[in-house]
Scaffold this motif. Structure first.
Motif, PDB file in Angstrom:
ATOM      1  N   SER A 135       3.767  -4.978  -7.769  1.00  0.00           N
ATOM      2  CA  SER A 135       3.002  -3.737  -7.713  1.00  0.00           C
ATOM      3  C   SER A 135       2.988  -3.182  -6.296  1.00  0.00           C
ATOM      4  O   SER A 135       3.418  -3.820  -5.348  1.00  0.00           O
ATOM      5  CB  SER A 135       1.572  -3.998  -8.187  1.00  0.00           C
ATOM      6  OG  SER A 135       0.962  -4.947  -7.330  1.00  0.00           O
ATOM      7  N   LYS A 136       2.444  -1.991  -6.178  1.00  0.00           N
ATOM      8  CA  LYS A 136       2.348  -1.346  -4.874  1.00  0.00           C
ATOM      9  C   LYS A 136       1.400  -2.132  -3.976  1.00  0.00           C
ATOM     10  O   LYS A 136       0.484  -2.808  -4.441  1.00  0.00           O
ATOM     11  CB  LYS A 136       1.828   0.078  -5.037  1.00  0.00           C
ATOM     12  CG  LYS A 136       2.766   0.960  -5.818  1.00  0.00           C
ATOM     13  CD  LYS A 136       2.161   2.334  -6.005  1.00  0.00           C
ATOM     14  CE  LYS A 136       3.074   3.184  -6.855  1.00  0.00           C
ATOM     15  NZ  LYS A 136       2.461   4.473  -7.165  1.00  0.00           N
ATOM     16  N   THR A 137       1.596  -1.997  -2.682  1.00  0.00           N
ATOM     17  CA  THR A 137       0.705  -2.678  -1.746  1.00  0.00           C
ATOM     18  C   THR A 137      -0.636  -1.951  -1.693  1.00  0.00           C
ATOM     19  O   THR A 137      -0.761  -0.801  -2.116  1.00  0.00           O
ATOM     20  CB  THR A 137       1.318  -2.708  -0.325  1.00  0.00           C
ATOM     21  OG1 THR A 137       1.447  -1.360   0.141  1.00  0.00           O
ATOM     22  CG2 THR A 137       2.659  -3.414  -0.324  1.00  0.00           C
ATOM     23  N   TYR A 138      -1.607  -2.609  -1.129  1.00  0.00           N
ATOM     24  CA  TYR A 138      -2.950  -2.039  -1.036  1.00  0.00           C
ATOM     25  C   TYR A 138      -2.929  -0.705  -0.292  1.00  0.00           C
ATOM     26  O   TYR A 138      -3.543   0.253  -0.717  1.00  0.00           O
ATOM     27  CB  TYR A 138      -3.893  -3.028  -0.340  1.00  0.00           C
ATOM     28  CG  TYR A 138      -5.267  -2.470  -0.137  1.00  0.00           C
ATOM     29  CD1 TYR A 138      -6.157  -2.363  -1.203  1.00  0.00           C
ATOM     30  CD2 TYR A 138      -5.671  -2.005   1.106  1.00  0.00           C
ATOM     31  CE1 TYR A 138      -7.419  -1.824  -1.029  1.00  0.00           C
ATOM     32  CE2 TYR A 138      -6.927  -1.455   1.288  1.00  0.00           C
ATOM     33  CZ  TYR A 138      -7.795  -1.364   0.225  1.00  0.00           C
ATOM     34  OH  TYR A 138      -9.037  -0.821   0.393  1.00  0.00           O
ATOM     35  N   SER A 139      -2.181  -0.623   0.823  1.00  0.00           N
ATOM     36  CA  SER A 139      -2.169   0.612   1.615  1.00  0.00           C
ATOM     37  C   SER A 139      -1.541   1.764   0.834  1.00  0.00           C
ATOM     38  O   SER A 139      -1.961   2.906   0.962  1.00  0.00           O
ATOM     39  CB  SER A 139      -1.439   0.410   2.943  1.00  0.00           C
ATOM     40  OG  SER A 139      -0.097   0.075   2.715  1.00  0.00           O
ATOM     41  N   GLU A 140      -0.535   1.503   0.009  1.00  0.00           N
ATOM     42  CA  GLU A 140       0.068   2.559  -0.806  1.00  0.00           C
ATOM     43  C   GLU A 140      -0.905   3.047  -1.866  1.00  0.00           C
ATOM     44  O   GLU A 140      -0.987   4.233  -2.139  1.00  0.00           O
ATOM     45  CB  GLU A 140       1.353   2.055  -1.471  1.00  0.00           C
ATOM     46  CG  GLU A 140       2.493   1.876  -0.511  1.00  0.00           C
ATOM     47  CD  GLU A 140       3.704   1.276  -1.185  1.00  0.00           C
ATOM     48  OE1 GLU A 140       3.526   0.439  -2.095  1.00  0.00           O
ATOM     49  OE2 GLU A 140       4.817   1.633  -0.794  1.00  0.00           O
ATOM     50  N   LYS A 141      -1.678   2.144  -2.466  1.00  0.00           N
ATOM     51  CA  LYS A 141      -2.653   2.523  -3.477  1.00  0.00           C
ATOM     52  C   LYS A 141      -3.732   3.412  -2.837  1.00  0.00           C
ATOM     53  O   LYS A 141      -4.135   4.417  -3.393  1.00  0.00           O
ATOM     54  CB  LYS A 141      -3.297   1.298  -4.102  1.00  0.00           C
ATOM     55  CG  LYS A 141      -2.368   0.517  -5.001  1.00  0.00           C
ATOM     56  CD  LYS A 141      -3.054  -0.723  -5.524  1.00  0.00           C
ATOM     57  CE  LYS A 141      -2.100  -1.558  -6.335  1.00  0.00           C
ATOM     58  NZ  LYS A 141      -2.716  -2.822  -6.760  1.00  0.00           N
ATOM     59  N   THR A 142      -4.170   3.032  -1.637  1.00  0.00           N
ATOM     60  CA  THR A 142      -5.208   3.766  -0.941  1.00  0.00           C
ATOM     61  C   THR A 142      -4.732   5.167  -0.592  1.00  0.00           C
ATOM     62  O   THR A 142      -5.457   6.143  -0.780  1.00  0.00           O
ATOM     63  CB  THR A 142      -5.632   3.014   0.337  1.00  0.00           C
ATOM     64  OG1 THR A 142      -6.021   1.697  -0.016  1.00  0.00           O
ATOM     65  CG2 THR A 142      -6.787   3.713   1.039  1.00  0.00           C
ATOM     66  N   GLU A 143      -3.479   5.298  -0.122  1.00  0.00           N
ATOM     67  CA  GLU A 143      -2.933   6.603   0.246  1.00  0.00           C
ATOM     68  C   GLU A 143      -2.813   7.510  -0.975  1.00  0.00           C
ATOM     69  O   GLU A 143      -3.079   8.702  -0.889  1.00  0.00           O
ATOM     70  CB  GLU A 143      -1.558   6.445   0.911  1.00  0.00           C
ATOM     71  CG  GLU A 143      -1.622   5.853   2.286  1.00  0.00           C
ATOM     72  CD  GLU A 143      -0.232   5.541   2.849  1.00  0.00           C
ATOM     73  OE1 GLU A 143       0.768   6.005   2.267  1.00  0.00           O
ATOM     74  OE2 GLU A 143      -0.187   4.846   3.870  1.00  0.00           O
TER      75      GLU A 143
END
Length: 146
Positions: A135-143
Protein backbone atom coordinates in the motif's frame (compact mmCIF):
# COMPACT_ATOMS: atom_id res chain seq x y z
CA UNK A 1 20.85 -20.36 -29.50
CA UNK A 2 22.37 -17.22 -28.03
CA UNK A 3 24.99 -17.81 -25.33
CA UNK A 4 24.61 -15.96 -22.04
CA UNK A 5 27.42 -14.90 -19.72
CA UNK A 6 26.70 -13.24 -16.38
CA UNK A 7 29.60 -11.02 -15.30
CA UNK A 8 29.23 -9.38 -11.90
CA UNK A 9 30.88 -8.62 -8.59
CA UNK A 10 31.54 -11.68 -6.43
CA UNK A 11 29.20 -13.51 -5.59
CA UNK A 12 26.41 -11.96 -7.69
CA UNK A 13 27.13 -13.79 -10.96
CA UNK A 14 27.25 -17.23 -9.32
CA UNK A 15 24.16 -16.43 -7.27
CA UNK A 16 22.24 -15.48 -10.41
CA UNK A 17 23.29 -18.70 -12.12
CA UNK A 18 22.28 -20.59 -8.97
CA UNK A 19 18.86 -18.92 -9.14
CA UNK A 20 18.48 -20.10 -12.75
CA UNK A 21 19.43 -23.63 -11.74
CA UNK A 22 16.98 -23.53 -8.83
CA UNK A 23 14.17 -22.22 -11.05
CA UNK A 24 14.68 -24.54 -14.02
CA UNK A 25 16.08 -27.60 -12.22
CA UNK A 26 19.35 -27.48 -14.19
CA UNK A 27 21.85 -24.84 -15.25
CA UNK A 28 20.51 -23.65 -18.59
CA UNK A 29 22.50 -24.74 -21.62
CA UNK A 30 25.17 -22.35 -22.93
CA UNK A 31 25.16 -20.19 -19.82
CA UNK A 32 28.12 -19.25 -17.60
CA UNK A 33 28.81 -16.99 -14.62
CA UNK A 34 31.99 -15.03 -14.02
CA UNK A 35 32.39 -13.51 -10.57
CA UNK A 36 34.84 -10.60 -10.47
CA UNK A 37 36.52 -10.40 -7.06
CA UNK A 38 37.84 -7.14 -5.63
CA UNK A 39 41.36 -6.19 -6.65
CA UNK A 40 41.63 -8.79 -9.43
CA UNK A 41 43.80 -7.59 -12.29
CA UNK A 42 41.50 -6.54 -15.15
CA UNK A 43 43.55 -8.57 -17.64
CA UNK A 44 42.82 -11.70 -15.59
CA UNK A 45 39.14 -10.76 -15.39
CA UNK A 46 39.01 -10.12 -19.14
CA UNK A 47 40.62 -13.49 -19.89
CA UNK A 48 38.04 -15.27 -17.71
CA UNK A 49 35.16 -13.45 -19.41
CA UNK A 50 36.61 -14.27 -22.84
CA UNK A 51 36.91 -17.95 -21.89
CA UNK A 52 33.27 -17.99 -20.71
CA UNK A 53 32.12 -16.30 -23.93
CA UNK A 54 33.95 -18.91 -26.01
CA UNK A 55 32.33 -21.62 -23.89
CA UNK A 56 28.77 -20.47 -24.65
CA UNK A 57 29.22 -19.30 -28.23
CA UNK A 58 27.43 -21.22 -30.98
CA UNK A 59 27.88 -18.50 -33.59
CA UNK A 60 24.48 -16.91 -32.85
CA UNK A 61 25.88 -14.26 -30.54
CA UNK A 62 26.72 -13.81 -26.90
CA UNK A 63 24.66 -11.73 -24.49
CA UNK A 64 26.63 -10.54 -21.48
CA UNK A 65 24.66 -9.41 -18.45
CA UNK A 66 26.46 -7.23 -15.90
CA UNK A 67 25.41 -5.78 -12.58
CA UNK A 68 26.47 -2.11 -12.58
CA UNK A 69 27.38 0.20 -15.44
CA UNK A 70 30.83 1.74 -15.03
CA UNK A 71 32.12 -0.89 -12.61
CA UNK A 72 34.86 -3.40 -13.41
CA UNK A 73 32.57 -6.26 -14.53
CA UNK A 74 30.79 -4.01 -17.05
CA UNK A 75 34.04 -2.43 -18.19
CA UNK A 76 35.67 -5.82 -18.79
CA UNK A 77 32.60 -7.10 -20.65
CA UNK A 78 32.42 -3.93 -22.75
CA UNK A 79 36.01 -4.43 -23.80
CA UNK A 80 35.02 -7.79 -25.29
CA UNK A 81 32.12 -6.19 -27.17
CA UNK A 82 34.38 -3.38 -28.43
CA UNK A 83 36.84 -5.88 -29.92
CA UNK A 84 34.18 -7.06 -32.35
CA UNK A 85 35.69 -9.45 -34.91
CA UNK A 86 39.12 -9.10 -33.27
CA UNK A 87 37.82 -11.11 -30.30
CA UNK A 88 37.92 -14.26 -32.41
CA UNK A 89 34.40 -15.23 -31.35
CA UNK A 90 33.03 -14.91 -34.89
CA UNK A 91 29.75 -13.84 -33.34
CA UNK A 92 28.30 -10.51 -32.18
CA UNK A 93 28.39 -9.56 -28.50
CA UNK A 94 25.90 -7.34 -26.67
CA UNK A 95 26.47 -6.17 -23.09
CA UNK A 96 23.58 -5.10 -20.85
CA UNK A 97 24.06 -3.53 -17.41
CA UNK A 98 21.58 -3.46 -14.53
CA UNK A 99 21.04 -7.18 -14.21
CA UNK A 100 18.08 -8.29 -12.13
CA UNK A 101 16.22 -11.59 -11.80
CA UNK A 102 13.29 -10.69 -14.09
CA UNK A 103 15.82 -9.76 -16.80
CA UNK A 104 17.59 -13.08 -16.36
CA UNK A 105 14.35 -15.08 -16.53
CA UNK A 106 13.34 -13.24 -19.69
CA UNK A 107 16.71 -14.10 -21.24
CA UNK A 108 16.37 -17.78 -20.46
CA UNK A 109 12.78 -17.92 -21.68
CA UNK A 110 13.52 -16.29 -25.05
CA UNK A 111 16.89 -17.77 -25.98
CA UNK A 112 15.72 -19.04 -29.35
CA UNK A 113 15.39 -15.49 -30.66
CA UNK A 114 18.09 -13.44 -32.37
CA UNK A 115 20.68 -11.70 -30.22
CA UNK A 116 19.16 -8.26 -30.83
CA UNK A 117 15.61 -9.46 -30.07
CA UNK A 118 16.83 -11.20 -26.94
CA UNK A 119 18.63 -8.05 -25.77
CA UNK A 120 15.45 -5.99 -26.26
CA UNK A 121 13.32 -8.53 -24.38
CA UNK A 122 15.90 -8.68 -21.58
CA UNK A 123 15.83 -4.89 -21.19
CA UNK A 124 12.04 -4.85 -21.14
CA UNK A 125 11.90 -7.73 -18.66
CA UNK A 126 14.35 -6.00 -16.35
CA UNK A 127 12.45 -2.72 -16.44
CA UNK A 128 9.01 -4.29 -16.10
CA UNK A 129 10.23 -6.40 -13.20
CA UNK A 130 10.76 -3.32 -11.03
CA UNK A 131 7.51 -2.73 -9.19
CA UNK A 132 6.31 -1.17 -6.00
CA UNK A 133 4.40 -3.65 -3.86
CA UNK A 134 2.04 -3.01 -1.00
CA UNK A 135 0.00 0.00 0.00
CA UNK A 136 0.91 3.66 -0.15
CA UNK A 137 3.18 5.05 2.53
CA UNK A 138 1.81 7.13 5.37
CA UNK A 139 3.11 10.40 3.86
CA UNK A 140 1.40 9.68 0.51
CA UNK A 141 -1.91 8.96 2.27
CA UNK A 142 -1.61 12.21 4.24
CA UNK A 143 -0.86 14.27 1.10
CA UNK A 144 -3.86 12.83 -0.76
CA UNK A 145 -6.19 13.57 2.13
CA UNK A 146 -5.11 17.25 2.20
Amino acid sequence: MVGIVIVAHTPVASAMLGFAEHTYGVVPERMRAVDIPPHEDTKVSFDRVMKAAYGVNTGNGVLILTDVMGATPANVASKLEALGPLSGLNAPVIVLAGLNLPMLMRCISHRGESLEELAQKALAGGQHGILRLGSKTYSEKTEQES
